[in-house]
Design an enzyme around this catalytic site. Sequence first.
Site, short mmCIF file in Angstrom:
data_model
loop_
_atom_site.label_atom_id
_atom_site.label_comp_id
_atom_site.label_asym_id
_atom_site.label_seq_id
_atom_site.Cartn_x
_atom_site.Cartn_y
_atom_site.Cartn_z
N HIS A 188 24.41 59.86 39.43
CA HIS A 188 23.92 60.38 38.94
C HIS A 188 23.52 59.86 37.63
O HIS A 188 24.05 59.35 36.83
CB HIS A 188 25.10 61.36 38.28
N HIS A 204 34.37 62.28 47.54
CA HIS A 204 35.34 62.18 46.50
C HIS A 204 36.64 62.10 47.62
O HIS A 204 37.70 62.12 47.38
CB HIS A 204 35.51 63.03 45.48
N ASP A 245 28.39 56.67 41.77
CA ASP A 245 28.99 58.33 40.82
C ASP A 245 28.52 58.11 39.28
O ASP A 245 26.85 58.20 38.80
CB ASP A 245 29.97 58.03 40.51
#
Length: 447
Positions: free
Chosen positions: A63, A269, A320
């Site tokens: 992200h 995850h 992430d």
Amino acid sequence: MTAQKTYWLEHAWLGEHVEPGVALGVSADGRIAEVRTGADTPPPGAEVLRGLTVPGLANAHSHAFHRALRSTVQVGSGTFWTWREVMYGVAQNLTPDSYFALARAVYAEMALAGITDVGEFHYVHHAPGGTPYADPNAMGEALIEAAAAAGIRITLLDTAYLAAGFGEAPNAHQRRFSDGTADAWAERVSALKPREHALIGAAVHSVRAVPAGQLATVAAWAQERQAPLHVHLSEQTAENDACLAAHGRTPTQLLADHGVLGPGTTGVHNTHLTDEDIALLGATTTGTCMCPTTERDLADGIGPAGRLQRAGSPLSLGSDSHAVIDLLEEARAMELNERLRSRTRGHWTANALLTAATADGHAALGRPDAGRLEAGALADFTTIALDTVRTAGPLPRLGAETAVFAASAADVRHTVVGGRHIVRDGAHTLVGDVAGALSEAIAAVRG
């Protein structure tokens, strides 16, 4: 395929071992034309890469705008949910122009860390309040162009994010994430077109953010195009509890019911899973992307990576939220986390961890032709110095172990994408001052 350019690799990781003296020919189309071992000295005219050269690293989960949260979210304590409120504040300040500037700097930081391909899990689609931009894909296009400007490849995982939770409409922060329905999401994302450096994939943000009845629409869009499909899966126990309350099923089981699982899908995850969930992900060869530095930063927990892989789920790695951008640290952390939990050592070899960071990561992003130093593969590779204070001393034949268990992103000396030198001697060739670009871009969105 004829070699147009030759790189001489002082040491090269060839998947199972480190080979000294390798001549790598690169063709005009940016692919590896030949790999010649036993080249004790550089051939005439060859570009010399001293250290250990490995395939380019694949950051399978990013992200980009979360990079603006680094250190800010380390003040005080809290939970994933309090962290999320801070994240929303940054998301509200993004525009297509500011996101381009930020992502360009973040992707340049990735190139400096040896990353040649990023999977951008992209859900900030519209203006604040949810009004589409004149170009409904302006934000996604900004990310695609940012990757080009930083010299790396991108798989834009355009994300369906339609709800705040089970049966809940998007909140004020989330309205700019939502297309309203999965059909509207599919119509918008279908207008995005792949480019030489960019693939278009899909994502389900989570089972709480896409109503169960609309999951199949997203899955079908990806399957029809043979595009990668990613999904945040069981990152939080609260998500599992809410899914069980709403549907009487775990998130994994719910995704299976609606056709989301399969070899083209990667669960991100996969932290809090039942035995049945693990068996289901393995039986469908659904991938697992572990993001250990974020999972530990957010106190999410340690996912059952070893059990998932043994069940049949391929492993990849991502940074992430970019608490750090260092795929070598992600690989190391996956092994060391497992050691802490099991109190035994050696769950993965250095070769297996590098494979997760390279070939299997690229495959998860729709590029099975990347992540290997072999003829026909994309000429994407990175060189790690073996003479720094962290890496000096071990025998070169232990280069894989040195890279995974001692080196860091700071030890990357060269990054080559499609045969083009993007990082040379530790400096980015396209973005002159990456640290300055990061500082400026982050200040612009901090608010």
